[in-house]
Design a protein around this motif. Structure first.
Motif, short mmCIF file in Angstrom:
data_model
loop_
_atom_site.label_atom_id
_atom_site.label_comp_id
_atom_site.label_asym_id
_atom_site.label_seq_id
_atom_site.Cartn_x
_atom_site.Cartn_y
_atom_site.Cartn_z
N ALA A 65 -1.06 -5.00 8.90
CA ALA A 65 -2.02 -6.00 8.44
C ALA A 65 -1.31 -7.11 7.67
N ASN A 67 -2.39 -10.94 5.49
CA ASN A 67 -3.49 -11.72 4.96
C ASN A 67 -3.70 -12.92 5.87
N ILE A 77 -1.40 -12.36 14.05
CA ILE A 77 -2.67 -11.64 14.21
C ILE A 77 -3.04 -11.63 15.69
N VAL A 93 -3.32 -6.97 12.53
CA VAL A 93 -4.66 -7.45 12.18
C VAL A 93 -4.58 -8.32 10.93
N ASP A 95 -6.40 -9.17 7.37
CA ASP A 95 -7.34 -8.57 6.44
C ASP A 95 -7.10 -9.12 5.04
N VAL A 98 -4.91 -7.49 2.04
CA VAL A 98 -3.45 -7.57 1.94
C VAL A 98 -3.09 -8.57 0.85
N VAL A 109 -0.35 -0.03 8.08
CA VAL A 109 -1.69 0.51 7.84
C VAL A 109 -1.69 1.97 8.30
N ASP A 117 -5.75 1.52 3.02
CA ASP A 117 -5.49 1.51 4.47
C ASP A 117 -6.66 2.10 5.25
N ILE A 120 -9.13 -0.69 5.50
CA ILE A 120 -8.66 -1.69 6.47
C ILE A 120 -8.85 -1.14 7.89
N HIS A 124 -11.24 -2.57 11.14
CA HIS A 124 -10.62 -3.03 12.39
C HIS A 124 -10.63 -1.99 13.50
#
Length: 182
Positions: A65, A67, A77, A93, A95, A98, A109, A117, A120, A124
Motif C-alpha cells: 500500500a 498513500n 497504484i 493499492v 490507502d 499509509v 500489507v 493491515d 487496509i 481493498h
C-alpha cells in the motif's frame, strides 16, 4: 467475521488490550525490494521498496500500500509486485492509512498479522493469510520457513533477501512492542 487479536504464544490465549503492556524496544527497520511484474506476470526490471519491522511476516503479505497523495508511489497504484521467495503476485493499492513519512512511504500489507493491515486489506478485498501457528512458529503458508520459530525465520528471511540482492538497508528503529502482562 475474522478479527485481529492480541495472542500470547506462551499462555496460548487471546489477550484483551488491557492485558498487553507496550514497551519501547530497540529493533531494526529493514528496507526490502519487491520486483514489479506486468499483467502477464513477467518482471519489468522495476521494484517497490517497503520498510518493515517484522520481516518474518513477509510470507503473509497479500498487498503493498502507498498513500494516494504521495508522489513517490501513487503512480504504482493498480500495478502488481511479486512477493519474493513465495513468488505470489500481489497488488499495489492506494490507502490513506499509509503514513507517507514512515520508511519509504510504501508498506507491505499483511492482513493476518497487523490490525492496520487487516483494515487496509478489508477495504481493498485482500486475502488474509496467517503465516504462524499458535506457538508463533511459521506454518505451511510460510513456504521454506514452515516449522521455524518466528525469530529464526526472521534471520533466514533477511539473509535470503540479502542473498537475492533485495535487501536495501537496515536501520536501528524503536517500536512499542506489546507484551503479555500475565
Amino acid at each position: 467475521g475474522e478479527r485481529i487479536t492480541n495472542w500470547c504464544p506462551r499462555c496460548q490465549t487471546a489477550l484483551s488490550d488491557l492485558e498487553v503492556d507496550h514497551e519501547e524496544t530497540q529493533g531494526s527497520l529493514w528496507y526490502v525490494r519487491y520486483p514489479l511484474i506486468d499483467d502477464a506476470g513477467n518482471p519489468t526490471g522495476e521494484h517497490i521498496t517497503v520498510a518493515t519491522t517484522r520481516p518474518e511476516t513477509i510470507v503473509g503479505d497479500t498487498g503493498v500500500a502507498v498513500n494516494p497523495e504521495d508522489d513517490r508511489g501513487k503512480h504504482l497504484i493498480g500495478r502488481r509486485a511479486l512477493l519474493p521467495i513465495i513468488e505470489r503476485p500481489i497488488p499495489i493499492v492506494g490507502d490513506d492509512a499509509v503514513e507517507a513519512e514512515f520508511g519509504t512511504g510504501a508498506v507491505k500489507v499483511t492482513p493476518g498479522h497487523d490490525p492496520t493491515d487487516f483494515e487496509i486489506g478489508a477495504r481493498h478485498g485482500l486475502p488474509v493469510i496467517v503465516a504462524m501457528d499458535k506457538e508463533a512458529k511459521m506454518n505451511e503458508h510460510a513456504g521454506p520457513y514452515n516449522g521455524l520459530d518466528r525469530y529464526e525465520a526472521r534471520k533466514l528471511i533477511v539473509a535470503d533477501f540479502d542473498r537475492l540482492g533485495l535487501l536495501d538497508k537496515v536501520e536501528p528503529h524503536t517500536s512499542a512492542i506489546g507484551h503479555c502482562s500475565r
